[in-house]
Design an enzyme around this catalytic site. Structure first.
Site, PDB file in Angstrom:
ATOM      1  N   GLU A 173      43.007 -58.495  71.822  1.00 38.94           N
ATOM      2  CA  GLU A 173      42.013 -58.955  71.163  1.00 38.94           C
ATOM      3  C   GLU A 173      41.213 -58.110  70.703  1.00 38.94           C
ATOM      4  OE1 GLU A 173      42.328 -63.289  70.819  1.00 38.94           O
ATOM      5  OE2 GLU A 173      44.313 -63.316  70.785  1.00 38.94           O
ATOM      6  N   GLU A 292      51.332 -63.018  73.481  1.00 39.20           N
ATOM      7  CA  GLU A 292      50.412 -64.563  73.206  1.00 39.20           C
ATOM      8  C   GLU A 292      51.502 -64.965  72.549  1.00 39.20           C
ATOM      9  OE1 GLU A 292      46.320 -65.357  73.676  1.00 39.20           O
ATOM     10  OE2 GLU A 292      46.014 -63.501  74.811  1.00 39.20           O
TER      11      GLU A 292
END
Ligand code: AHR
Length: 506
Positions: A173, A292
């Site tokens: 991320e 995720e």
């Protein structure tokens, strides 16, 4: 009662299913590692401190690959801290989760745990505070057979043979302002390119995944993927996707529309990746790693994300899942299956305690959350190739998607054993669904292998330590078989699995 129809035909195959679609995720966050998978002194712990009850439940859940060590944790992690004699490992501040990291669990313990539960390790490198140099050294430590200082260090630390980890994430991320050392897409794309290059020099057999957007609502969504891939397209194999489903309108029907939103998200990222391929006149196709995904909205307040005083393994985001969460997750897994031509890897985030399908108490029991069940059944029975499931069903309008059919389905077919698995979600909350299924070209002398439903009259029902089986699969009755056709009645708000086999295939 509503009626719906699902048809598959052996002439319409989406793709072979990559079994890495059924991965999960272990992060140094909250109690996922400490008092989750690792708890020396627990009555079920083995000689290395790995909880036996959690290993047994993990085997039952059946993840095919597990991502580690983060998550946001990855962006401040020194892999060297987690290897070597435990009494010499440093204790550090973990800036991602405002916790104290004791490093009593590290790469060796993780690889050992993966071998014991029968899953493949997926590792990530720190692209926040570190970069290519650390990445190449970590890879050399893990995968180089011997004869160098780093590979000899691994051997001295107890692993004679290389870990041979194949799948590597280039950070986590990196677009997020919350990330330790966030990067712009240009900065990240460039460093991902060079990191991938040197990692492949160390071990050309690895598979590499670049960070995509943290979610599809990010301001730089799609622009991030395009910019990053323009720089590292030649060097990487995958781009990642992340999503956490929220029940923003406190409406189950709206919540269920997340399945269609996920499908759209996948198709948009495929389009962006392929547009980069077009600009480069390349036939290469970047695959998607949905590394995720889960429901996560009940425990999102600041006090759920951090506790004062830099504690060790605090209780962070210990979301308690209900029946509607399990239904949505079951549907989301079908969306992954239906996009199996491009989504080759996916990880339910996370595995234990931290938004996990498995919950534990320190020194106490471990139990299955509601979301455990559709994952375990799908991971067990979705095998072989994915057939295009064409459906006809009444539908409803949601705020996030114009037309949401009450039926959502997916079908896999395993030619090696002749078993066909039909996954079907009835999103109608008050009406049963009369479902007719046609399995064209898959043989006429069909036999039932198993039929199971996940149903509870209360969509808010949960599994707890004291009542761990409130939401559990039960046999799905009255599956009628007539040659290639099946007929079954699905309860309102239910997730269902019907596996049949036929010996007389053409
Ligand atoms: O899974 C919890 C966190 O969610 C992860 O660390 C991060 O990658 C994401 O934002």
């Amino acid at each position: 009662m509503i009626s719906a129809r699902l048809v598959v035909d052996t002439d319409f195959v989406i793709s072979e299913l990559d079994r890495r679609l059924f991965g999960t995720f272990v992060e140094h966050m909250g109690r996922c590692v400490y008092t989750g998978i690792y708890e020396p002194g627990h009555p079920t712990a083995d000689e290395n401190g790995l909880r036996g009850d959690v290993m047994a439940l993990t085997r039952e859940l059946g993840p095919t690959i597990v991502r580690y060590p983060g998550g946001n944790f990855m962006s401040g992690y020194n892999w060297e801290d987690g290897v070597g004699p435990k009494n010499q490992r440093p204790t550090r501040l973990d800036l991602a989760w405002y916790s104290t990291e004791t490093n009593q669990f590290g790469t060796h313990e993780f690889v050992d745990w993966c071998a014991k539960v029968g899953t493949e390790p997926m590792l990530g490198v720190n692209m926040g505070t570190r970069g290519p140099d650390e990445a190449r050294q970590f890879l050399e430590y893990c995968n180089h057979p011997g004869g160098t200082t780093l590979s000899k260090l691994r051997q001295a630390n107890g692993a004679e043979k290389p870990f041979d980890v194949k799948f590597w994430c280039l950070g986590n991320e990196m677009d997020g302002p919350w990330q330790i050392c966030q990067k712009t897409p240009d900065e990240y794309g460039r460093i991902a390119q060079e990191t991938a290059k040197v990692m492949r020099m160390v071990d050309p057999t690895i598979t590499l995944s670049a960070c995509g957007s943290s979610n599809h609502d990010m301001a730089t969504y799609a622009l991030w993927e395009r910019t990053v891939l323009e720089q590292c397209f030649e060097q990487v194999d995958f781009i990642s996707l992340h999503t956490y489903f929220e029940n923003k309108h406190d409406s189950t029907e709206e919540f269920f529309a997340n399945i269609e939103v996920t499908d759209t998200y996948i198709k948009e990222i495929v389009a962006v990746a392929d547009s980069v391929a077009a600009r480069k006149h390349s036939s290469k196709r970047i695959m998607l790693s949905f590394d995720e995904w889960n429901v996560w909205y009940k425990k999102r307040a600041v006090e759920d994300l951090r506790k004062p005083g830099w504690p060790v393994a605090p209780r962070l985001i210990e979301e308690v899942y209900n029946h509607e969460d399990a239904l949505l997750n079951g549907g989301a897994m079908m969306a992954l299956i239906n996009n199996a031509d491009r989504v080759k890897v996916a990880c339910l985030a996370q595995l234990v305690n931290v938004i996990g399908p498995i919950m534990t108490e320190p020194g106490g029991p471990a139990w299955r959350q509601t979301i455990f069940h559709p994952f375990a059944l799908t991971a067990k029975y979705a095998q072989g190739r994915v057939l295009r499931a064409v459906t006809e069903s009444p539908s409803y309008e949601a705020k996030t998607f114009p037309e949401v059919p009450y039926l959502y389905g997916a079908v896999t077919d395993d030619e090696s054993n002749g078993q066909t698995a039909v996954f079907a979600l009835n999103r109608h909350l008050s009406e049963e669904m009369e479902l007719s299924i046609e399995l064209r070209g898959l043989g006429t002398e069909r036999q039932l292998v198993t039929a199971q439903e996940l149903y509870h009259p209360n969509v808010k029902a949960t599994n707890t330590k004291d009542e761990p089986d409130t939401v559990s699969p039960a046999p799905l009755a009255n599956v009628q078989i007539d040659g290639e056709k099946l007929r079954v009645r699905l309860k309102p708000g239910s997730w269902n699995l019907i596996v049949t086999s036929a010996a007389n295939r053409s």
